[in-house]
Design a protein around this motif. Structure first.
Motif, PDB file in Angstrom:
ATOM      1  N   THR A  60      49.323  71.626  26.408  1.00  0.00           N
ATOM      2  CA  THR A  60      50.378  70.936  27.154  1.00  0.00           C
ATOM      3  C   THR A  60      50.384  71.374  28.610  1.00  0.00           C
ATOM      4  OG1 THR A  60      51.747  70.653  25.188  1.00  0.00           O
ATOM      5  CG2 THR A  60      52.872  70.534  27.319  1.00  0.00           C
ATOM      6  N   ASN A  61      50.261  72.673  28.843  1.00  0.00           N
ATOM      7  CA  ASN A  61      50.220  73.196  30.203  1.00  0.00           C
ATOM      8  C   ASN A  61      49.052  72.583  30.983  1.00  0.00           C
ATOM      9  OD1 ASN A  61      51.603  75.228  31.919  1.00  0.00           O
ATOM     10  ND2 ASN A  61      49.547  76.090  32.055  1.00  0.00           N
ATOM     11  N   ALA A  62      47.903  72.482  30.327  1.00  0.00           N
ATOM     12  CA  ALA A  62      46.721  71.902  30.980  1.00  0.00           C
ATOM     13  C   ALA A  62      46.945  70.429  31.319  1.00  0.00           C
ATOM     14  CB  ALA A  62      45.495  72.064  30.077  1.00  0.00           C
ATOM     15  N   ILE A  63      47.579  69.704  30.410  1.00  0.00           N
ATOM     16  CA  ILE A  63      47.828  68.277  30.636  1.00  0.00           C
ATOM     17  C   ILE A  63      48.845  68.079  31.759  1.00  0.00           C
ATOM     18  CG2 ILE A  63      48.877  66.218  29.612  1.00  0.00           C
ATOM     19  CD1 ILE A  63      47.541  67.124  26.930  1.00  0.00           C
ATOM     20  N   VAL A  64      49.908  68.844  31.739  1.00  0.00           N
ATOM     21  CA  VAL A  64      50.992  68.669  32.706  1.00  0.00           C
ATOM     22  C   VAL A  64      50.618  69.188  34.093  1.00  0.00           C
ATOM     23  CG1 VAL A  64      53.357  69.393  33.270  1.00  0.00           C
ATOM     24  CG2 VAL A  64      52.800  68.673  30.944  1.00  0.00           C
ATOM     25  N   HIS A  65      49.937  70.340  34.138  1.00  0.00           N
ATOM     26  CA  HIS A  65      49.698  70.990  35.423  1.00  0.00           C
ATOM     27  C   HIS A  65      48.255  70.905  35.921  1.00  0.00           C
ATOM     28  CE1 HIS A  65      53.742  72.528  35.354  1.00  0.00           C
ATOM     29  NE2 HIS A  65      53.538  72.986  34.136  1.00  0.00           N
ATOM     30  N   GLY A  66      47.329  70.465  35.070  1.00  0.00           N
ATOM     31  CA  GLY A  66      45.931  70.357  35.479  1.00  0.00           C
ATOM     32  C   GLY A  66      45.724  69.195  36.430  1.00  0.00           C
ATOM     33  N   ASP A  67      44.618  69.249  37.159  1.00  0.00           N
ATOM     34  CA  ASP A  67      44.315  68.227  38.155  1.00  0.00           C
ATOM     35  C   ASP A  67      43.345  67.163  37.660  1.00  0.00           C
ATOM     36  OD1 ASP A  67      45.891  69.561  40.022  1.00  0.00           O
ATOM     37  OD2 ASP A  67      44.211  70.766  40.739  1.00  0.00           O
ATOM     38  N   ALA A  68      42.800  67.348  36.472  1.00  0.00           N
ATOM     39  CA  ALA A  68      41.738  66.460  36.008  1.00  0.00           C
ATOM     40  C   ALA A  68      42.282  65.400  35.050  1.00  0.00           C
ATOM     41  CB  ALA A  68      40.644  67.273  35.325  1.00  0.00           C
ATOM     42  N   ASN A  69      41.441  64.435  34.767  1.00  0.00           N
ATOM     43  CA  ASN A  69      41.791  63.377  33.822  1.00  0.00           C
ATOM     44  C   ASN A  69      41.468  63.754  32.384  1.00  0.00           C
ATOM     45  OD1 ASN A  69      42.668  61.682  35.863  1.00  0.00           O
ATOM     46  ND2 ASN A  69      40.616  60.869  36.204  1.00  0.00           N
ATOM     47  N   SER A  70      40.833  64.930  32.198  1.00  0.00           N
ATOM     48  CA  SER A  70      40.472  65.342  30.846  1.00  0.00           C
ATOM     49  C   SER A  70      40.728  66.835  30.657  1.00  0.00           C
ATOM     50  CB  SER A  70      39.006  65.022  30.554  1.00  0.00           C
ATOM     51  OG  SER A  70      38.164  65.821  31.356  1.00  0.00           O
ATOM     52  N   VAL A  71      40.806  67.201  29.396  1.00  0.00           N
ATOM     53  CA  VAL A  71      41.016  68.592  28.986  1.00  0.00           C
ATOM     54  C   VAL A  71      39.982  68.906  27.920  1.00  0.00           C
ATOM     55  CG1 VAL A  71      42.629  70.159  27.820  1.00  0.00           C
ATOM     56  CG2 VAL A  71      43.493  68.514  29.489  1.00  0.00           C
ATOM     57  N   SER A  72      39.387  70.097  28.000  1.00  0.00           N
ATOM     58  CA  SER A  72      38.453  70.549  26.972  1.00  0.00           C
ATOM     59  C   SER A  72      39.111  71.671  26.183  1.00  0.00           C
ATOM     60  CB  SER A  72      37.163  71.070  27.606  1.00  0.00           C
ATOM     61  OG  SER A  72      36.542  70.055  28.351  1.00  0.00           O
TER      62      SER A  72
END
Length: 122
Positions: free
Chosen positions: A44-56
């Motif tokens: 969730t943190n990666a989705i909300v605060h990340g800059d990219a369109n994808s998460v690994s």
């Protein structure tokens, strides 16, 4: 696994986590619930605060009974543990990671944490 940075994928990551831990022989429901919680928080943190369109997302359970969770949000920002107020709707995720994980950190664009597993079937 990789997926679009969309909150709907958090539940899928939780289900994959339960399946991987089951295949690795982890039977302790408390450990499974803890790992699923940490996966939810970091994804969730990666989705909300990340800059990219994808998460690994990668989950590894090694022979000595430690689960390694790795979530790469492909961004240069780093998560931080912060104090959320009683009325805040968010801001507690990394507090939970800090509390429940044996260790955690950031390597490049990847946030990782480890959880000890006492009961791995042989």
């Amino acid at each position: 696994m990789s997926f679009d940075a969309d909150p709907k994928h958090v539940e899928h990551a939780r289900r994959v986590t339960a399946a991987v831990l089951g295949e690795a022989g982890v039977r302790d429901r408390e450990v499974v619930a803890t790992v699923q919680l940490l996966v939810s928080e970091i994804v969730t943190n990666a989705i909300v605060h990340g800059d990219a369109n994808s998460v690994s997302f990668q989950l590894t359970c090694d022979a000595v009974g430690e689960v390694l969770i790795e979530v790469d949000d492909h961004s240069s920002g780093a998560p931080e543990v912060r104090e959320a107020g009683p009325d805040d709707e968010g801001g507690r995720g990394m507090q939970l990671v800090s509390y429940f994980a044996r260790d955690w950190g950031r390597k490049g664009t990847c946030t990782w944490c480890t959880v000890p597993v006492a009961s791995v079937a042989g």
